[in-house]
Write a protein that holds these residues in place. Structure first.
Motif, PDB file in Angstrom:
ATOM      1  N   GLU A   1      -4.183   9.589 -11.194  1.00  6.14           N
ATOM      2  CA  GLU A   1      -3.234  10.205 -10.779  1.00  6.14           C
ATOM      3  C   GLU A   1      -2.976   9.837  -9.112  1.00  6.14           C
ATOM      4  O   GLU A   1      -2.542  10.598  -8.424  1.00  6.14           O
ATOM      5  N   VAL A   2      -3.876   9.033  -9.046  1.00  2.59           N
ATOM      6  CA  VAL A   2      -3.817   8.969  -6.782  1.00  2.59           C
ATOM      7  C   VAL A   2      -3.498   7.578  -6.848  1.00  2.59           C
ATOM      8  O   VAL A   2      -3.569   6.208  -8.070  1.00  2.59           O
ATOM      9  N   LEU A   3      -2.320   7.467  -6.127  1.00  6.19           N
ATOM     10  CA  LEU A   3      -1.795   6.135  -5.601  1.00  6.19           C
ATOM     11  C   LEU A   3      -2.938   5.864  -4.400  1.00  6.19           C
ATOM     12  O   LEU A   3      -2.751   6.475  -2.941  1.00  6.19           O
ATOM     13  N   LEU A   4      -3.526   4.696  -4.495  1.00  4.05           N
ATOM     14  CA  LEU A   4      -3.942   3.671  -3.627  1.00  4.05           C
ATOM     15  C   LEU A   4      -3.685   3.133  -3.031  1.00  4.05           C
ATOM     16  O   LEU A   4      -2.468   1.839  -3.172  1.00  4.05           O
ATOM     17  N   LEU A   5      -3.354   3.077  -1.002  1.00  5.21           N
ATOM     18  CA  LEU A   5      -2.617   2.959  -0.497  1.00  5.21           C
ATOM     19  C   LEU A   5      -2.201   1.900   0.426  1.00  5.21           C
ATOM     20  O   LEU A   5      -3.332   3.172   1.564  1.00  5.21           O
ATOM     21  N   ASN A   6      -2.834   0.329   1.148  1.00  2.16           N
ATOM     22  CA  ASN A   6      -3.594   0.019   2.167  1.00  2.16           C
ATOM     23  C   ASN A   6      -1.953  -0.908   2.328  1.00  2.16           C
ATOM     24  O   ASN A   6      -1.341  -1.376   1.815  1.00  2.16           O
ATOM     25  N   PRO A   7      -1.761  -0.597   3.867  1.00  2.00           N
ATOM     26  CA  PRO A   7      -0.154  -1.504   4.177  1.00  2.00           C
ATOM     27  C   PRO A   7      -0.477  -2.324   4.559  1.00  2.00           C
ATOM     28  O   PRO A   7       1.072  -3.285   5.216  1.00  2.00           O
ATOM     29  N   GLY A   8      -2.032  -3.034   4.429  1.00  4.04           N
ATOM     30  CA  GLY A   8      -2.294  -4.601   5.096  1.00  4.04           C
ATOM     31  C   GLY A   8      -2.093  -3.899   7.152  1.00  4.04           C
ATOM     32  O   GLY A   8      -2.353  -2.887   7.348  1.00  4.04           O
ATOM     33  N   SER A   9      -2.193  -5.129   7.612  1.00  2.00           N
ATOM     34  CA  SER A   9      -1.712  -5.389   8.948  1.00  2.00           C
ATOM     35  C   SER A   9      -0.780  -5.643   9.719  1.00  2.00           C
ATOM     36  O   SER A   9      -0.222  -6.192   9.056  1.00  2.00           O
ATOM     37  N   ILE A  10      -0.255  -5.075   9.981  1.00  2.87           N
ATOM     38  CA  ILE A  10       0.414  -5.468  11.727  1.00  2.87           C
ATOM     39  C   ILE A  10       0.560  -6.778  12.379  1.00  2.87           C
ATOM     40  O   ILE A  10       1.847  -7.722  12.646  1.00  2.87           O
TER      41      ILE A  10
ATOM     42  N   LEU B   1       3.904  10.499  -9.161  1.00  4.04           N
ATOM     43  CA  LEU B   1       1.999  10.789  -9.190  1.00  4.04           C
ATOM     44  C   LEU B   1       1.722  12.145 -10.024  1.00  4.04           C
ATOM     45  O   LEU B   1       0.510  12.260  -9.485  1.00  4.04           O
ATOM     46  N   THR B   2       1.945  12.003 -10.691  1.00  2.00           N
ATOM     47  CA  THR B   2       1.920  13.136 -12.206  1.00  2.00           C
ATOM     48  C   THR B   2       1.197  12.768 -12.964  1.00  2.00           C
ATOM     49  O   THR B   2       1.573  13.122 -14.225  1.00  2.00           O
ATOM     50  N   GLY B   3       1.286  11.786 -13.319  1.00  2.00           N
ATOM     51  CA  GLY B   3       0.410  10.549 -14.621  1.00  2.00           C
ATOM     52  C   GLY B   3       1.344  10.093 -15.241  1.00  2.00           C
ATOM     53  O   GLY B   3       1.084   9.462 -16.308  1.00  2.00           O
ATOM     54  N   GLY B   4       2.902   9.858 -14.708  1.00  2.00           N
ATOM     55  CA  GLY B   4       3.991   9.143 -15.745  1.00  2.00           C
ATOM     56  C   GLY B   4       3.843   7.625 -15.401  1.00  2.00           C
ATOM     57  O   GLY B   4       3.291   7.560 -14.518  1.00  2.00           O
ATOM     58  N   GLU B   5       4.536   7.263 -16.199  1.00  2.00           N
ATOM     59  CA  GLU B   5       4.865   5.794 -16.551  1.00  2.00           C
ATOM     60  C   GLU B   5       5.181   5.148 -14.552  1.00  2.00           C
ATOM     61  O   GLU B   5       6.113   5.678 -14.404  1.00  2.00           O
TER      62      GLU B   5
END
Length: 174
Positions: free
Chosen positions: A115-124, A167-171
């Motif tokens: 249930e965790v979204l891991l988000l790295n935007p990269g580098s500008i 974010l609640t465990g769905g598809e």
């Protein structure tokens, strides 16, 4: 609500300001390595954390809430994100965050782990292991869903990253 997520701008304050103006987000999350004086950061609603190259006194990590979504924000070097995303996922779970925003690797990542979204935007400024510089925009859609889009510094869509995530465990939908 529109949330701009950016990282590793490494002293390119003018570019950071340009992107913030273009995106016109309700909130900006900077995941560290801004490497400028804090006073040179954009004067927008901002959550900012300290990267391994920053000298300014800003938090090492932060929690921020928006529309029933809890964000954990850190640079990532203290969680060894170059080796594994498991430590940052565990930390997000410990603090009750649904989204973990981080930088450091300069590589754009958007993946759901439980249930965790891991988000790295990269580098500008200086991508590593990816062909172009990037940043991300997250928009809550309601009912636990978010949409994440990636862009290059000129605002052109990066189509092989992002998608819709529950974010609640769905598809999730890529």
């Amino acid at each position: 609500m529109r949330i701009l997520i950016i990282s590793d701008s490494h002293g390119e304050g003018d570019l950071l300001h340009e992107i913030c103006a273009r995106v016109d987000a309700d909130h900006v999350i900077h995941c560290g390595d801004f490497t400028t004086d804090r006073s040179e950061l954009p004067t927008v609603p901002l959550t900012v954390v300290q990267g391994n190259c920053d000298w300014e006194e800003v938090p090492v990590d932060a929690l921020w809430n928006a529309e029933e979504i809890r964000f954990y924000v850190t640079h990532g070097h203290r969680h060894q994100v170059n080796s594994s995303l498991l430590p940052i996922r565990y930390r997000a779970e410990e603090v009750g965050a649904q989204v973990a925003c981080f930088g450091h690797s300069h590589f754009p990542v958007c993946e759901q782990d439980g249930e965790v979204l891991l988000l790295n935007p990269g580098s500008i400024t200086s991508p590593r292991g990816y062909r172009i510089p990037t940043y991300a925009v997250l928009e809550p859609l309601g009912d636990g869903w978010v949409e994440v889009s990636f862009y290059d510094p000129l605002g052109r869509s990066v189509t092989d990253r992002g998608g819709r995530y529950c974010l609640t465990g769905g598809e999730s939908v890529l």
